[in-house]
Design a protein around this motif. Sequence first.
Motif, PDB file in Angstrom:
ATOM      1  N   LEU A   1       0.823  -1.207   0.000  1.00 41.99           N
ATOM      2  CA  LEU A   1       0.000   0.000   0.000  1.00 41.99           C
ATOM      3  C   LEU A   1       0.864   1.267   0.000  1.00 41.99           C
ATOM      4  O   LEU A   1       0.492   2.279  -0.610  1.00 41.99           O
ATOM      5  CB  LEU A   1      -0.941  -0.004   1.214  1.00 41.99           C
ATOM      6  N   VAL A   2       2.007   1.232   0.663  1.00 43.68           N
ATOM      7  CA  VAL A   2       2.909   2.380   0.651  1.00 43.68           C
ATOM      8  C   VAL A   2       3.401   2.652  -0.770  1.00 43.68           C
ATOM      9  O   VAL A   2       3.433   3.806  -1.229  1.00 43.68           O
ATOM     10  CB  VAL A   2       4.107   2.148   1.603  1.00 43.68           C
ATOM     11  N   GLU A   3       3.763   1.588  -1.479  1.00 42.82           N
ATOM     12  CA  GLU A   3       4.204   1.757  -2.864  1.00 42.82           C
ATOM     13  C   GLU A   3       3.051   2.226  -3.751  1.00 42.82           C
ATOM     14  O   GLU A   3       3.250   3.024  -4.675  1.00 42.82           O
ATOM     15  CB  GLU A   3       4.782   0.449  -3.402  1.00 42.82           C
ATOM     16  N   SER A   4       1.838   1.743  -3.451  1.00 43.20           N
ATOM     17  CA  SER A   4       0.661   2.205  -4.177  1.00 43.20           C
ATOM     18  C   SER A   4       0.469   3.706  -3.990  1.00 43.20           C
ATOM     19  O   SER A   4       0.194   4.438  -4.955  1.00 43.20           O
ATOM     20  CB  SER A   4      -0.579   1.447  -3.689  1.00 43.20           C
ATOM     21  N   SER A   5       0.632   4.175  -2.750  1.00 42.77           N
ATOM     22  CA  SER A   5       0.476   5.612  -2.495  1.00 42.77           C
ATOM     23  C   SER A   5       1.521   6.412  -3.258  1.00 42.77           C
ATOM     24  O   SER A   5       1.231   7.505  -3.770  1.00 42.77           O
ATOM     25  CB  SER A   5       0.556   5.901  -0.997  1.00 42.77           C
TER      26      SER A   5
END
Length: 315
Positions: free
Chosen positions: A112-116
């Motif tokens: 999710l961090v990479e998605s953000s």
Amino acid sequence: MAQSPSPTTPQGGGHSPATLGFVAALSSFMIWGLFAPVYFKQLGDIGAVEIVAHRVVWTVVLVGAWLLPTRGLSGILRGVGSWRRLGVFLVTTALIATNWTVFIWAIGNGRLVESSLGYYINPIINVLLGMAFLNERLSRRQGIAVLIAAAGVLSLVLSYGSVPWVAFALALSFGFYALVRKKAAIDPMIGLMVETALLVPPALGYLLWLSANGTGNFGMHGIGTDLLMVMAGPVTAVPLVLFMIGAARLTLSTLGVLQYVGPTGQLLLGVLVYGEAFTASHAMAFACIWAALALYSADALFARRDRIRAATAAE
């Protein structure tokens, strides 16, 4: 997306269009940034492609139930227009299907961090695509902003030792999606209806194949899981409708600032709720991205102020 009209004074009392637009746009970005990741996380044991297939089917049902009474089948078909335009829809369909699948996969696999990061990069990607395909030119401040963002992403790539492909897949797929839609002037809701309708045959085929092989999840894990898959339609359509309400009532500069609510929510969820890593390299990359976005947003605000002054002086 066409530029939204300036907010106007409400007639006859009640909330102003600007207030309604702000609440609607903020709600859409909060759904995309906070609610949707938590929602799809609950379906983590189900494959991303199967979730997207259900998302497609139930979105068509929901959007069709809304559009058919208001626009009619002829209105939807006029939105397609020609075989050439249908080809454009095939491109946007492939792009949005890629974006949905990568996003849901990232949620289910602790990325999710990479998605953000991908959605923070997206505005910069839009700038570069505008230069490449729409003959848009950057101001000096905008050029500096792009270089700062590029430096942040490069620092993260060097620290990883590999390309953050989730971030780039999300940013590029959504960036090209917005570019093609802008050039083709596609109506947002009819576009969503046509794109999801084009995905229905492969989506239904995949779900039926899973069912025939006994590997499908619908009807296998209780009514709660089934409802979550069905509700993928509203989770897709509702924030889009709210976004369109906001876009019609807010200036683009306000909308541009609000768009960072989404990836900020994803980042906070990933780190604080789901315990994903946020290293010094992440901090350096995100600091560069935030600085670039702040500089770019400030430039947009200054440019708008100058236009208003010039228009006032000419009157």
